[in-house]
Design an enzyme around this catalytic site. Sequence first.
Site, PDB file in Angstrom:
ATOM      1  CE  LYS A   1      -9.088 -15.273  17.341  1.00 24.14           C
ATOM      2  NZ  LYS A   1      -7.866 -15.055  16.620  1.00 24.14           N
TER       3      LYS A   1
ATOM      4  CD  GLN B   1      -5.152 -16.269  15.753  1.00 24.55           C
ATOM      5  OE1 GLN B   1      -5.681 -16.343  15.560  1.00 24.55           O
ATOM      6  NE2 GLN B   1      -3.918 -15.407  15.745  1.00 24.55           N
TER       7      GLN B   1
ATOM      8  CG  ASP C   1     -10.352 -12.364  11.137  1.00 26.41           C
ATOM      9  OD1 ASP C   1     -10.617 -12.524  12.719  1.00 26.41           O
ATOM     10  OD2 ASP C   1      -9.356 -14.095  11.189  1.00 26.41           O
TER      11      ASP C   1
END
Length: 310
Positions: free
Chosen positions: A55, A99, A122
């Site tokens: 990422k 994460q 997200d």
Amino acid sequence: MAQAQLLDGAALACQVRRQIRQQVTEMQAAVGRTPGLAVILVGDDPASQIYVRNKEKACTQVGILSLSRRFPADVSRSELFEAIRQFNDDPRVDGILVQLPLPQPEWEMDAIASIDPGKDVDGFHPLNAGRLLEGVPGFLSCTPAGILYLLRHAGVELVGRRAVVVGRSNIVGKPAALLLLREHATVTVAHSRTRDLAAVCREAEVLVVAAGHAHLIGADAIRPGAAVVDVGMNRTPEGLVGDVDFAAVSQVAGWITPVPGGVGPMTIAMLLLNTLLAARWHTGLDAELRSPLEFLAERGREDGDSRPPC
Ligand code: NAD
């Protein structure tokens, strides 16, 4: 028998990333700042470390500012939540992701809920999950958005079609089912307690598999000509494989995603795009948060989709 057409996520993600890079340059010229993505990683799970590195690299490639905080697995709850608060308050940061999984799974829901919903790139915050459920604008989860764009770009018809999603997680299965429903598919969600999974899957004109079991879906579960999207990422002694037996299923399906090179790169491209669109909204370039799928539909017309991938 004919081979299925490949839904080439790696190539499509490259096109999307090139559009993002161009938009980032335009944004810098217009408002003098770049979009920023902040990532929080706790512990030393090797897969999570790879995802976060990928990422960060992807951000750098398109000119998005990448910030991160890494904590040991025994981080205190207050330290973790303080890091989220700081990113919430940081004007350079347009998107924040924690994460998952955390070494402390019991903190996950609170950690996600403590992210500013206006920076929740997200799309996991309960407010954005609720907006998807109600069909109103909000951040779309990256993997389901990437799946939808892959299908749309290949011209796979969804309206009125039978779609089956295997898996009911909050991050893939459920949002993918809701997005397919929004596109007017008739959607069934299968899961670990579903009886005769192969028979349920054989109904599908569009089959999305997100179970996390290597080669769960064989050719016997495929309706001839179906579009098959394999979200699974399973590390095996033979390398990274999906949930679908690619060799066998590609003899029956009409379209199929490979693993790797299918949904994975699309997920990262959608994360970058959500960050760009958040930044455009935060800086006033857009009056409201735009959907990545709408944005791509417009850019596709402007840029032409025939340009070679980057
Ligand atoms: P999860 O473990 O949270 O959920 C798995 C789901 O699959 C559950 O709802 C379960 O009911 C269902 N399931 C499990 N075994 C089954 C079986 N035998 N038959 C039918 N259903 C079954 O997983 P997740 O987070 O949704 O991820 C699923 C897979 O997708 C994993 O391999 C993960 O690594 C991968 N993934 C890939 C991406 C990507 O970008 N490519 C993104 C997220 C997740």
